[in-house]
Design a protein around this motif. Structure first.
Motif, PDB file in Angstrom:
ATOM      1  N   UNK A 148      -1.702   8.592   6.605  1.00 35.12           N
ATOM      2  CA  UNK A 148      -0.602   7.665   6.271  1.00 35.12           C
ATOM      3  C   UNK A 148      -0.759   6.320   6.976  1.00 35.12           C
ATOM      4  N   UNK A 149      -1.643   6.253   7.953  1.00 32.66           N
ATOM      5  CA  UNK A 149      -1.789   5.032   8.760  1.00 32.66           C
ATOM      6  C   UNK A 149      -2.060   3.790   7.910  1.00 32.66           C
ATOM      7  N   UNK A 150      -2.855   3.919   6.854  1.00 30.49           N
ATOM      8  CA  UNK A 150      -3.207   2.729   6.071  1.00 30.49           C
ATOM      9  C   UNK A 150      -2.227   2.449   4.925  1.00 30.49           C
ATOM     10  N   UNK A 151      -1.055   3.070   4.962  1.00 26.29           N
ATOM     11  CA  UNK A 151      -0.054   2.833   3.907  1.00 26.29           C
ATOM     12  C   UNK A 151       1.261   2.351   4.506  1.00 26.29           C
ATOM     13  N   UNK A 152       2.026   1.608   3.657  1.00 28.64           N
ATOM     14  CA  UNK A 152       3.317   1.075   4.104  1.00 28.64           C
ATOM     15  C   UNK A 152       4.471   2.024   3.777  1.00 28.64           C
ATOM     16  N   UNK A 204       0.861  -1.183   0.000  1.00 28.59           N
ATOM     17  CA  UNK A 204       0.000   0.000   0.000  1.00 28.59           C
ATOM     18  C   UNK A 204       0.898   1.233   0.000  1.00 28.59           C
ATOM     19  N   UNK A 205       0.858   1.980  -1.086  1.00 25.91           N
ATOM     20  CA  UNK A 205       1.755   3.121  -1.275  1.00 25.91           C
ATOM     21  C   UNK A 205       0.930   4.396  -1.381  1.00 25.91           C
ATOM     22  N   UNK A 206       1.312   5.404  -0.613  1.00 26.47           N
ATOM     23  CA  UNK A 206       0.645   6.710  -0.684  1.00 26.47           C
ATOM     24  C   UNK A 206       1.527   7.683  -1.452  1.00 26.47           C
ATOM     25  N   UNK A 207       0.997   8.203  -2.550  1.00 27.55           N
ATOM     26  CA  UNK A 207       1.698   9.218  -3.334  1.00 27.55           C
ATOM     27  C   UNK A 207       1.146  10.572  -2.931  1.00 27.55           C
TER      28      UNK A 207
END
Lengths: 80, 351, 351, 80
Positions: free
Chosen positions: C115-119, C29-32
């Motif tokens: 950001x909690x739900x991303x790695x 899970x990536x956050x951009x």
């Protein structure tokens, strides 16, 4: 002299390693190095051509190599 | 500033990048050969930055295994011609430029005519034959080539055949590699390629095209850049100032006889063909349609396997490697009948 | 091999890239953050390569001047939210992944939750405030950040806050730059940026994300890569193995009071506001709506110009620089009333 | 010693050149170099922070610099 040869692209597969060490007379030329490598690794000769770079410059067959030089074998790449 | 140049205001704010630089881009004609891993990102940025005429040359269709790195295509485009899909998408991205699809395969017969209407050629091909053809044609026509090539985690970028002040030309692809035995160098479908490398190298090619057109920066002239995506190290190798080659004519493109999957299925029923799988052991283990198994780079050492009175059909996953095998056989054993399975097993499995 | 992994066959053919590597991508899970010059190419390649969950955080709308480098957008998208357009386009590119748009501005109030739900976080922001916020939040949450930044022809890439074997963490953005005076560093709309640089650096960021997820290659850990698109030279600067920072809390995001173009036009008729143009001389020469002219980096040296009983409206082209000016004024002259023109002159000219 | 300082990003604008030469005592530390540069180029100090890299390594304030070192000034970059 002992010369460390860096491998790029398919040369890594041919040498079976990212670099190999060869024994060569001090001041030997690029052509001699190529002949030696092609004897040890016949697949290199089968490529038909590949670049030898010495200290980040294209080495002509007649250029001599010394122990302090950084030597890289850079075969052709086709992918796109 | 023209009203429609608001689009380009953030590049026109650059030092050394004037309104006249944007006009140079607008008047430039760039041919991208290969709308694949390199051509897709390069085309995106050249379209975005306002190159006035962009030709996209590719005779291939979108296939599923392209999608991990050929970012102009969606799964919905599979089976459609890449050049058409790419031009449609790029035209949406920038309606102010002209897009020209070239769907015919580039050969020694048409290459001079195709490149004639362009100023710069971007080499994003996926095979040596096209690379040499473009290089030689560009040398004969006196046009620069922005070269890029990728394999696994490593890429190369260079700009060939630029004019020097004294009228000579800078090195070209044959200065680097005078000739190549294509059966001995694996392509991306064998050795794989990391998609981000395609993006980095394709964007670097577009970057050199823009510098070349706008006459800004320092081109990779007489040099080749090597980039390694695993370590993020790059190095620039100096080749020389002037080409040592003497290219006078094009090599004639060999015709590769092919059979379609449908023809092959019929022929196999009638026992007409002997199959030869030129894929890797790993690919063979997963799936095969029978026949001999000789990996492409082993064919040259196993010519004694082929008999004059038989008809061979070579196959691989896409038809690229089997085509190389057929070319090799025609050259070494002209008496043997050899065909390549068109579209490879991907096509076979669709029928 | 799963049937739907044909799409990924050319990356799964890579040495060191196994079926398990593809599964790691699928589960990642990536956050951009920032769907701009860096976020667009990075998102394209992360979607193409099969990252299972991709968050796209951007509160901004597509504007015409974005189009030269933000290659996910067409002129038809101008005015629409970037996060929405990007997610829709990427979903077409890869229907097999999950896309999550985040349209709220990232602030000290919501960053930890977002950001909690991303790695992994990919920092493609266009301002220092967001960069520090992401960095600090990632350090507090123990997540890596893949950083990229561009200006004119030069870019930077690094991976921050990776775990070391002994439990310590690798350096982060504050090891490189403990703090920055944002009014003194021009952004891309002032100094310009070459679009291909955005592509190269964005693809390099995606490359580091893939290496980080699949645990292949050598990450830019404790290092920062500098790349120059004019010379194609790059260098890697070693920072150190362990962070020297001690980040314990987030800096509170300051609220920037704004007025809309409509409100400003009414206010000007009633003589309520004093305008302050913080753009460059060059921009001023082309077009202005009156008022004082103090370039952003000169505001700090000209605080004597501002009077307590007046209400100032700062303006620039997009609202970014005027926002920085208002922040500076609030800090240095808390008695002065200051607003930023929302959306800048681009918005003004639309009304 | 005469030290050639390479400029990156906005430092090129601040110096008005891609590199500048400064005079410093042999073995002076990074802090001294920074003070000297900030006196000559006050805008550098206004950035609040910037990186000094010596031979491609981040230089701490107390690291000493010699004439053979390659010194680069690398300011922060915000664009995206």
């Amino acid at each position: 002299m002992e010369l460390n040869i860096l491998a790029f692209g398919i040369a890594k597969d041919i040498f079976g390693a990212p670099s190999v060490i060869v024994n060569l007379d001090e001041g030997a030329d690029t052509a001699t190095l190529k002949t030696l490598l092609e004897t040890q690794y016949p697949r290199l000769k089968q490529l038909a051509s590949y670049m030898v770079a010495v200290n980040n410059e294209y080495a002509q067959d007649e250029n001599s190599i010394s122990e302090r030089d950084e030597v890289a074998i850079i075969p052709p790449v086709s992918g796109g | 500033m023209q009203d429609d140049w608001l689009r380009y205001s953030c590049q026109m704010a650059l030092p050394g990048f004037e309104a006249s630089s944007q006009a140079l881009l607008q008047n430039a004609r760039v041919l991208i050969v290969g709308a694949g891993g390199l051509g897709c990102p390069a085309a995106q940025y050249l379209a975005a930055s306002g190159v006035g005429t962009l030709g996209i040359a590719d005779f291939d269709e979108v296939s599923v295994s392209n999608l991990h790195r050929q970012i102009l295509y969606n799964p919905a485009d599979v089976g459609r011609l890449k050049a058409e899909v790419a031009c449609a998408r790029l035209q949406q991205q920038n309606p102010g430029i002209k897009l020209v699809p070239h769907m015919a395969k580039i050969t020694s017969t048409n290459v001079i005519q195709v490149i004639d209407s362009y100023d710069i050629i971007l080499d994003g091909a996926d095979n040596f034959e096209t690379r040499y053809l473009l290089n030689d044609a560009a040398v004969l026509a006196g046009k620069p080539v922005v070269y890029g090539a990728i394999y696994q985690y490593e890429g190369q970028v260079a700009v060939w055949n630029l004019p020097n002040a004294d009228g000579s030309r800078s090195p070209n692809y044959r200065d680097l590699y005078p000739q190549v035995n294509a059966t001995q160098v694996p392509n991306c479908s064998v050795g794989g390629v990391i998609p981000t490398l395609a993006g980095i190298i394709g964007c670097m090619q577009a970057n050199e095209v823009i510098k070349c057109i706008t006459q800004t920066g320092e081109l990779l002239k007489g040099k080749v850049l090597l980039f390694d995506a695993q370590t993020m190290q790059s190095r620039v190798i100096k080749i020389g100032d002037v080409t040592q080659t003497n290219i006078k004519a094009l090599e004639i493109t060999e015709h590769i006889p092919t059979v379609t999957a449908v023809e092959l299925k019929e022929g196999l029923n009638e026992d007409t063909y002997t199959l030869v799988d030129v894929r890797t052991d790993q690919e063979r283990d997963e799936f095969d349609i029978g026949g001999l198994h000789i990996e492409l780079d082993e064919v040259e050492d196993n010519l004694q396997e082929f008999e004059d009175d038989k008809t061979y059909v070579f196959y691989c996953s896409s038809g690229k490697r089997s085509g190389e095998a057929v070319k090799l056989l025609k050259q070494k054993l002209p008496g043997v009948k050899a065909y390549s399975l068109k579209g490879g097993l991907q096509e076979w499995n669709l029928n």
